[in-house]
Design an enzyme around this catalytic site. Structure first.
Site, PDB file in Angstrom:
ATOM      1  N   LYS A  34       0.822  -1.215   0.000  1.00 36.92           N
ATOM      2  CA  LYS A  34       0.000   0.000   0.000  1.00 36.92           C
ATOM      3  C   LYS A  34       0.856   1.265   0.000  1.00 36.92           C
ATOM      4  O   LYS A  34       0.507   2.243  -0.659  1.00 36.92           O
ATOM      5  CB  LYS A  34      -0.959   0.006   1.183  1.00 36.92           C
ATOM      6  CG  LYS A  34      -0.322   0.211   2.537  1.00 36.92           C
ATOM      7  CD  LYS A  34      -1.353   0.349   3.626  1.00 36.92           C
ATOM      8  CE  LYS A  34      -0.710   0.542   4.979  1.00 36.92           C
ATOM      9  NZ  LYS A  34       0.143   1.726   5.072  1.00 36.92           N
ATOM     10  N   THR A  35       1.974   1.266   0.740  1.00 31.69           N
ATOM     11  CA  THR A  35       2.832   2.456   0.764  1.00 31.69           C
ATOM     12  C   THR A  35       3.410   2.708  -0.621  1.00 31.69           C
ATOM     13  O   THR A  35       3.486   3.847  -1.084  1.00 31.69           O
ATOM     14  CB  THR A  35       3.966   2.285   1.796  1.00 31.69           C
ATOM     15  OG1 THR A  35       3.393   2.016   3.079  1.00 31.69           O
ATOM     16  CG2 THR A  35       4.814   3.544   1.883  1.00 31.69           C
ATOM     17  N   ASP A 219      -3.711   7.789   4.284  1.00 28.80           N
ATOM     18  CA  ASP A 219      -3.230   6.438   4.557  1.00 28.80           C
ATOM     19  C   ASP A 219      -3.895   5.900   5.829  1.00 28.80           C
ATOM     20  O   ASP A 219      -4.357   6.667   6.672  1.00 28.80           O
ATOM     21  CB  ASP A 219      -1.708   6.487   4.750  1.00 28.80           C
ATOM     22  CG  ASP A 219      -1.072   5.104   4.739  1.00 28.80           C
ATOM     23  OD1 ASP A 219      -1.751   4.142   4.343  1.00 28.80           O
ATOM     24  OD2 ASP A 219       0.113   4.993   5.125  1.00 28.80           O
ATOM     25  N   GLU A 220      -3.928   4.570   5.981  1.00 31.11           N
ATOM     26  CA  GLU A 220      -4.466   3.903   7.189  1.00 31.11           C
ATOM     27  C   GLU A 220      -5.844   4.459   7.565  1.00 31.11           C
ATOM     28  O   GLU A 220      -6.122   4.773   8.718  1.00 31.11           O
ATOM     29  CB  GLU A 220      -3.494   4.070   8.369  1.00 31.11           C
ATOM     30  CG  GLU A 220      -2.109   3.508   8.135  1.00 31.11           C
ATOM     31  CD  GLU A 220      -2.046   1.978   8.201  1.00 31.11           C
ATOM     32  OE1 GLU A 220      -3.118   1.343   8.223  1.00 31.11           O
ATOM     33  OE2 GLU A 220      -0.939   1.435   8.218  1.00 31.11           O
ATOM     34  N   GLN A 250      -7.954  -4.730   9.177  1.00 29.39           N
ATOM     35  CA  GLN A 250      -6.875  -4.386  10.112  1.00 29.39           C
ATOM     36  C   GLN A 250      -7.266  -3.223  11.029  1.00 29.39           C
ATOM     37  O   GLN A 250      -6.398  -2.539  11.573  1.00 29.39           O
ATOM     38  CB  GLN A 250      -5.591  -4.047   9.353  1.00 29.39           C
ATOM     39  CG  GLN A 250      -5.001  -5.236   8.609  1.00 29.39           C
ATOM     40  CD  GLN A 250      -3.620  -4.945   8.050  1.00 29.39           C
ATOM     41  OE1 GLN A 250      -2.628  -4.907   8.763  1.00 29.39           O
ATOM     42  NE2 GLN A 250      -3.553  -4.731   6.744  1.00 29.39           N
ATOM     43  N   ARG A 607       1.764 -11.001  10.245  1.00 25.20           N
ATOM     44  CA  ARG A 607       3.109 -10.470  10.530  1.00 25.20           C
ATOM     45  C   ARG A 607       4.167 -11.486  10.118  1.00 25.20           C
ATOM     46  O   ARG A 607       5.344 -11.128   9.934  1.00 25.20           O
ATOM     47  CB  ARG A 607       3.300 -10.166  12.029  1.00 25.20           C
ATOM     48  CG  ARG A 607       2.379  -9.128  12.661  1.00 25.20           C
ATOM     49  CD  ARG A 607       2.278  -7.861  11.864  1.00 25.20           C
ATOM     50  NE  ARG A 607       1.131  -7.919  10.978  1.00 25.20           N
ATOM     51  CZ  ARG A 607       0.944  -7.099   9.943  1.00 25.20           C
ATOM     52  NH1 ARG A 607       1.843  -6.176   9.658  1.00 25.20           N
ATOM     53  NH2 ARG A 607      -0.127  -7.187   9.177  1.00 25.20           N
TER      54      ARG A 607
END
Length: 723
Positions: A34-35, A219-220, A250, A607
């Site tokens: 995503k970044t 973002d987020e 998330q 993770r």
């Protein structure tokens, strides 16, 4: 020939980067890049859509992420992008308020308050209002004020309807606002609220920024709270374009104000918004992704996506069943040792847990094997404030001349002793060449303190004497348990709201467990002459003094599942996968909280890059109690084909999968119901299934009904239907 900005992007990423939609939701799964998409989209807008960096507004959640994104954009463009507005919500709000301080009704030289300074002012105004700190905790008022600001509410907007608590907190809120205005002070929550009000109340500024920022990127987005979303809505209001990047799966910060509904609301508020899903994962093996997909599929009201990878199938997920929490910790430490012996590094491994209190036994096992470790974003167990407070009382009971312990707890919890009174005791101790305890008796006897302080100090001395008398015949763990209750520490920390207060309580309970399990016979030979209290205090000091590894050292990372978001490790352990621990017992009867716990599990699983271990104990002494927990429902939601069970020895009689449940099953398949499923009862209405006991027609089903609350029903007579 493909454009350089689009090199090495997959098809979904390219579609997101080049989209010309007025409103775009990029639903980015864990590890899907995503970044990378955000950075490349900004570079595309500047280079191909010919937007000036000056006309882009990009919002992130950390300063580190903002700096990294800006650097990567400049690398893609080959030139500086200094005029790009990129930063955190708080940072950008601060920039707006500095630029328009007068319009925001602020002093041009306003100062920002940190959390400690904010609490200090709240304490002052509460004292001026004549509120007793014992009855009205300043930290509770701080939590109330910040929560209301996050919801966009001023004191005048809050209806108390005769409720004394709410009415009192509103009075404190109003007095605190007046004190901040007088001193030209702004706290962190105020930055956001004031920036929102600035744009809401000044049409010329609102239109200016709507026209200036031709494209807004966030973002987020699943972590935004009410005021952050309202602020974004004011800036991106049809005159410009907006891209949000987030993942509803998330969203794990509901306890601190994040609203998962914002990501759903976006699609309503920006009608016709395009949605692009990033589902190709570049982090984990296919086995790990299948497990994550299987777990999260049990949540309702998802926007929906399915992670996949073109990489390896990978190793099965290992499920280890330990006899107790100590054996669980030893197993984890041994596997990390094996990992390093195979040529890997410590910092490629992480131990994740739901509760901070779980770190203690893990720390002990790692120390015993001399494995370097670091608590990510936190303190080691014996360094935590609530643990140190309790041990200070224990030290003072053991030795009244311990000045450091006296200073730590003489006014903890607050009992009306101000700094002047404590300084008076210090000065007397220096003149009399005696301990602070003896000096406190001296100042009382000679009337050297004001009446209120004298009574408070007398009360403290009486408290210690009573503790001594009451616990004279107590065992070590009983003495600590009594101190926690009688001192008022537990009550003090319980008044802290949310996860922080809960974590403190659990750490205090874990301290009792540590004392119960402490074996004097295992201490060094020269310390065996000590009393159990003295030996335990020495043990605690050594544990706290054996400093954790520095951040730059090769070491194992220990952290809560909440802290792990955004990180990745080749080797991951999720410890304590048990009902009432994970999912946490505080979440099990509320469908929304349970859904957030499942999202937390999804975050934890994703993770892991190469190898994932899930561990649980058949018997666990935790939070001061001994229990025989059943395996977490989240593990039972993973298909059996993805898991290998590790059982080194036959252990306690209770099977790993209690209630007749096996891997990949929710319960006896014959009844057709599943954990977390919404069902309807003819009398009690709609509810969610929390647990099963037994099998066949006599299965007992635990259900939390929306109107009737929790009920236990027998399947044969329940007349349940799926919703």
């Amino acid at each position: 020939m493909e454009h350089p900005i689009l090199h090495f992007l997959n098809d979904a990423q390219k579609a997101a980067v080049t989209s010309d939609a007025a409103a775009l939701l990029v639903l980015a799964g864990a590890g899907s890049g995503k970044t990378r998409v955000l950075v490349h989209r900004m570079a595309w807008l500047i280079q191909e859509d010919h937007l000036s960096p000056h006309s882009l507004l990009a919002v992130t959640f950390t300063n580190k992420a903002a700096q990294e994104m800006k650097g990567r954009i400049e690398g893609l463009l080959g030139r500086p992008a200094n005029t790009l507005w990129i930063g955190t919500f708080h940072g950008l709000a601060h920039r707006l308020l500095r630029t328009h301080a007068r319009d925001a009704r602020l002093d041009e030289n306003f100062q920002i308050l940190d959390s400690d300074d904010q609490l200090r002012i709240i304490k002052r105004v509460m004292k001026e209002l004549g509120l007793d700190e014992e009855e009205w905790q300043p930290k509770q008022a701080q939590w109330f004020i910040n929560a209301k600001k996050d919801d966009g509410l001023r004191p005048k907007d809050i209806a108390h309807n005769g409720d004394l608590y709410t009415a009192t907190m509103c009075t404190v809120y109003q007095a605190y606002e007046e004190a901040c205005a007088q001193g030209g002070l702004v706290d962190f929550a105020e930055l956001l609220l004031r920036a929102f009000e600035l744009l809401r109340d000044n049409a010329h500024l609102r239109v200016h920024y709507q026209e200036r920022f031709q494209h807004v990127l966030v973002d987020e987005f699943q972590d935004t709270n009410a005021i952050q979303y309202a602020w974004i809505r004011l800036i991106a209001n049809g005159r410009n374009r907006i891209t949000i990047v987030g993942d509803d799966d998330q969203s794990i910060y509901g306890w601190r104000g994040a609203k998962i509904e914002n990501i759903h609301k976006f699609q309503q508020d920006y009608s016709g918004a395009d949605t692009i899903r990033l589902e190709q994962n570049y982090r984990s093996t296919n086995t790990i992704l299948k497990a994550a997909n299987s777990v999260i599929a049990n949540n309702n009201d998802r926007l929906g996506k399915n992670l996949w990878t073109s990489g390896d199938e990978g190793e099965p997920i290992s499920l280890y069943t330990a006899f107790n929490e100590q054996e669980e910790a030893r197993y984890v430490a041994a596997r990390i040792e094996d990992w390093v012996n195979q040529g890997n590094s410590y910092n490629e491994s992480a131990i994740l847990y739901r509760s901070n209190a779980q770190s203690r036994v893990m720390e002990e096992a790692l120390l015993q094997r001399q494995i370097p470790y670091r608590i990510y974003g936190g303190l080691r167990f014996f360094e935590r404030a609530e643990v140190k407070d309790t041990l200070a009382y224990l030290r003072l009971l053991s030795n009244r001349n311990n000045d450091a312990a006296f200073e730590r707890v003489v006014n903890t919890p607050t009992r009306g002793l101000g700094l002047k009174s404590i300084e008076n005791i210090r000065a007397t101790a220096k003149v009399q060449n005696c301990s602070l305890w003896d000096a406190s008796s001296h100042v009382i006897e000679h009337g050297l303190l004001p009446a209120r302080a004298k009574n408070a100090l007398l009360g403290f001395q009486t408290l210690l004497k009573n503790m001594d008398d009451e616990t004279e015949e107590f065992e070590l763990h009983q003495k600590i348990e009594f101190i926690i209750e009688a001192s008022g520490l537990l009550d003090m920390y319980l008044k802290e709201k949310g996860e922080k207060g809960l974590a403190r309580k659990e750490n205090l309970q874990e301290l009792v467990t540590a004392a119960r399990n402490f074996d004097v016979a295992e201490v060094e030979e020269e310390e065996q002459e000590l009393t159990p209290v003295q030996a335990f205090l020495a043990h605690a000091s050594l544990e706290a003094g054996d400093t954790q590894a520095e951040s730059y050292q090769d070491c194992v990372q220990l952290m809560t599942l909440h802290s792990a978001k955004g990180l990745e490790f080749p080797l991951v352990f999720i410890a304590g996968v048990e009902e009432k621990l994970f999912p946490h017992q505080m979440s099990m009867e509320d469908p929304d909280s349970l859904a957030e716990e499942r999202r937390l599990c999804y975050v934890g699983i994703t993770r892991a890059m190469k190898k994932l271990y899930l561990t649980h104990a058949e018997k666990r002494r935790m939070f001061g109690k001994e229990s025989y927990p059943s395996l977490s429902r989240f593990v039972r939601e993973i298909p059996a084909s993805l898991i290998e069970e590790v059982r080194i020895t036959a252990q306690v009689s209770q099977p790993a999968f209690s209630s007749g449940l096996g891997l990949g099953q929710q319960a006896d398949d014959s009844h057709g119901f599943q954990l977390g499923q919404m069902v309807e009862h003819p009398r009690f209405g709609i509810g969610v299934i929390l647990n099963f006991e037994g099998s066949g027609p006599q299965t007992r089903i635990h259900i939390n009904f929306e109107s009737a609350g929790p009920k236990t029903l027998v399947l044969a007579y329940a007349k349940l239907s799926a919703v």
